[in-house]
Design a protein around this motif. Structure first.
Motif, short mmCIF file in Angstrom:
data_model
loop_
_atom_site.label_atom_id
_atom_site.label_comp_id
_atom_site.label_asym_id
_atom_site.label_seq_id
_atom_site.Cartn_x
_atom_site.Cartn_y
_atom_site.Cartn_z
N UNK A 87 -2.25 -7.67 2.12
CA UNK A 87 -0.84 -7.76 1.71
C UNK A 87 -0.69 -7.33 0.24
N UNK A 88 -1.61 -7.78 -0.60
CA UNK A 88 -1.57 -7.40 -2.02
C UNK A 88 -1.72 -5.89 -2.16
N UNK A 89 -2.69 -5.33 -1.47
CA UNK A 89 -2.92 -3.88 -1.52
C UNK A 89 -1.69 -3.12 -1.04
N UNK A 90 -1.10 -3.58 0.04
CA UNK A 90 0.10 -2.94 0.59
C UNK A 90 1.25 -2.99 -0.42
N UNK A 91 1.45 -4.11 -1.09
CA UNK A 91 2.51 -4.21 -2.10
C UNK A 91 2.26 -3.24 -3.25
N UNK A 92 1.01 -3.13 -3.70
CA UNK A 92 0.67 -2.21 -4.79
C UNK A 92 0.92 -0.76 -4.36
N UNK A 93 0.51 -0.41 -3.15
CA UNK A 93 0.71 0.96 -2.67
C UNK A 93 2.20 1.27 -2.49
N UNK A 94 2.97 0.30 -2.06
CA UNK A 94 4.42 0.49 -1.93
C UNK A 94 5.03 0.74 -3.30
N UNK A 95 4.59 0.00 -4.31
CA UNK A 95 5.08 0.19 -5.69
C UNK A 95 4.71 1.58 -6.20
#
Length: 112
Positions: A87-95
């Protein structure tokens, strides 16, 4: 895969597929024609502008056969990452994706 996810039994519009994938509807039309020729999709036109797209039995069988390979690949790729880390990785990639779109827009209007 987008068609598979969006179709609730009566097909899905090309616009819905384009929206989900963040691509131009003309690209969807072009690609679905090719996939129809390969017998992976069926395309039905309600009128001159409205298209309903569905997966064929052949496409569903291919997706099913690839499913176990996909699961094995995902297990290998994401080995050692728990759900919170993903989830953290996904949020960073979305940003990063959002910032990239903003930078591209700025380049297009000459701000950068």
């Amino acid at each position: 895969m987008a068609i598979n996810e969006l179709d609730e039994g009566s097909g899905v519009s090309g616009i819905a597929v384009a929206t989900k994938l963040h691509i131009h509807p003309a690209f969807v039309t072009n690609q679905t024609k090719k996939l129809e020729g390969m017998e992976f999709l069926s395309r039905v036109t309600d009128d001159a502008r409205y298209l309903r797209i569905s997966l064929t039995h052949k496409a569903r069988a291919e997706i099913e056969s690839l499913s176990s390979k996909r699961q094995a690949l995902n297990s290998t790729i994401f080995d050692g990452l728990d759900e919170e880390s993903l989830h953290y990785l996904n949020r960073r990639l979305t940003l990063i994706a959002k910032s990239s779109r903003l930078a591209s827009q700025k380049l297009n209007i000459g701000i950068l």
